[in-house]
Design a protein around this motif. Structure first.
Motif, PDB file in Angstrom:
ATOM      1  N   ALA A 263       0.789  -1.281  -0.157  1.00 59.07           N
ATOM      2  CA  ALA A 263       0.189  -0.001   0.163  1.00 59.07           C
ATOM      3  C   ALA A 263       0.697   1.182   0.012  1.00 59.07           C
ATOM      4  O   ALA A 263       1.696   1.534   1.012  1.00 59.07           O
ATOM      5  N   SER A 264       0.560   2.099  -1.004  1.00 56.48           N
ATOM      6  CA  SER A 264       1.613   3.121  -1.041  1.00 56.48           C
ATOM      7  C   SER A 264       1.273   4.225  -0.253  1.00 56.48           C
ATOM      8  O   SER A 264       2.236   5.117   0.407  1.00 56.48           O
ATOM      9  N   GLU A 265      -0.018   4.450   0.370  1.00 57.60           N
ATOM     10  CA  GLU A 265      -0.276   5.355   1.402  1.00 57.60           C
ATOM     11  C   GLU A 265      -0.187   5.239   2.726  1.00 57.60           C
ATOM     12  O   GLU A 265      -0.332   6.051   3.619  1.00 57.60           O
ATOM     13  N   LYS A 266       0.354   3.898   3.089  1.00 59.66           N
ATOM     14  CA  LYS A 266       0.631   3.523   4.371  1.00 59.66           C
ATOM     15  C   LYS A 266       1.887   2.434   4.544  1.00 59.66           C
ATOM     16  O   LYS A 266       2.350   1.941   3.641  1.00 59.66           O
ATOM     17  N   ILE A 267       2.386   2.513   5.756  1.00 58.61           N
ATOM     18  CA  ILE A 267       3.531   1.565   6.134  1.00 58.61           C
ATOM     19  C   ILE A 267       2.953   0.344   6.939  1.00 58.61           C
ATOM     20  O   ILE A 267       2.271   0.579   7.965  1.00 58.61           O
ATOM     21  N   ILE A 268       3.071  -0.961   6.419  1.00 62.00           N
ATOM     22  CA  ILE A 268       2.612  -1.978   7.006  1.00 62.00           C
ATOM     23  C   ILE A 268       3.966  -2.505   7.868  1.00 62.00           C
ATOM     24  O   ILE A 268       4.902  -2.957   7.145  1.00 62.00           O
TER      25      ILE A 268
END
Length: 358
Positions: free
Chosen positions: A234-239
């Protein structure tokens, strides 16, 4: 000209602007319109992850890897960090089920300790039953290591604790099953006592568990799991997740548990025609079917689940298989111990008052 009203084009009393296009606000970039003068342009919004913090920007700037654009695309803000936490609903529910399972297992252990001198508990191999219940408690509790922000220690602990706890659990069930088969299938009863002796059972359980411990030690020594920031999915968050270090080692741990479960199922299947009143092998067979079904379903779900749901799927598989083992193996015994004490006699357990099946 001061004080003189001037009428401009289109009967307007307002002085017109001498530009072709309005200024582009922050969050937009200028795009030249083909066939028109350079002063004529359109304002195009910046793409996701890009910003412009000045008016009339010619280009949008890409945010750094761990940052993302805000709603107005005028500033880079830190990305949202995602992991399965105790505070969210899913994490809290899984924690509650884990603690509930561990507490229920300890209650069953107390019941067995209370009735340890009765024929049913003795016939169920009390020592292995106590060890099995303790290992099941560890299985429930090891799921807690998967919840919370991944750290270096928690990443190394979660999979190794899970692998060793389940290896110990399945080893106890395997020893119980082999003992039952030897006790009823032995052609020379004089040799049965030696073959089913407590030291031999302890040695077999210890040996099977130590193999898993050895696999985990090799895993931690050469390619241990470690916390990893996944920015690809996911580009908009860091997992935040635990990278396995060595996927091969992880699947070897899983395969060894599956191998022990397969041996349990085979021996329990061989003991399916033993006397009904004693036949614990039937419950072990059913528990191994549930165990296998859960983990065979886990593999495709684990591979395809994104982000924190990967961890949730693994915790669910741990809890479901642990509850399956607990209820299938110990629920019938607790029913007799607590609700049908008249069946807790040596004659009833050995089936001396019933006709034997052909």
């Amino acid at each position: 000209m001061n004080g003189i009203n001037i009428t401009w084009a289109a009967e307007s009393m307002k002085r017109p602007l001498s530009v072709c296009s309005e200024n582009c606000l922050p969050g937009f970039r200028k795009a030249i319109i083909k066939g028109k003068p350079i002063c004529c342009f359109s304002c195009v919004p910046c793409a996701a992850g890009e910003i412009s913090n000045t008016s009339n920007s010619a280009e949008c700037a890409q945010c750094p890897l761990e940052y993302w654009s805000n709603v107005d695309h005028s500033k880079c803000v830190p990305k949202v960090i995602e992991f399965l936490s105790y505070g969210e609903t899913m994490g809290a529910l899984l924690t509650a089920f884990s603690l509930c399972g561990a507490s229920l297992t300890l209650v069953v252990l107390c019941v067995f300790v209370r009735f340890r001198h009765t024929p049913l508990v003795k016939a169920s191999n009390s020592e292995l039953s106590f060890l099995l219940l303790l290992s099941l408690t560890l299985c429930f509790l090891c799921s807690l290591t998967f919840i919370g922000q991944p750290t270096e220690w928690s990443c190394m602990l979660r999979h190794t604790a899970f692998g060793i706890a389940f290896a110990l659990c399945i080893s106890c069930i395997l020893a119980k099953t082999v003992t039952v088969v030897m006790a009823f299938k032995a052609k020379r009863p004089a040799n049965t006592v030696h073959q089913c002796s407590a030291p031999l059972q302890r040695t077999s359980v210890l040996g099977c568990t130590l193999i898993q411990v050895f696999i985990c030690v090799i895993w931690l020594a050469f390619a241990p799991p470690f916390p990893h920031k996944n920015t690809v999915y996911a580009s908009e968050k860091i997992i935040l997740e635990c990278f396995l270090g060595s996927p091969i080692a992880f699947w070897v741990v899983m395969a060894y548990i599956g191998f022990l479960a397969l041996l349990c199922f085979i021996f329990a299947f061989l003991a399916r025609k033993l006397p009904d009143n004693f036949n614990e092998a039937k419950f072990i067979t059913f528990s191994m079917l549930i165990f296998s079904a859960v983990w065979l379903t886990f593999i495709p779900a684990y591979v395809s689940s994104p982000g924190k749901f990967t961890v949730a799927v693994e915790i669910f598989a741990i809890l479901a298989s642990s509850f399956g083992l607990l209820f299938c193996i110990f629920a019938p015994k607790c029913y007799i111990l607590l609700l049908k004490p008249e069946r807790n006699t040596k004659d009833h357990i050995m089936g001396r008052k019933q006709f034997s099946k052909p």
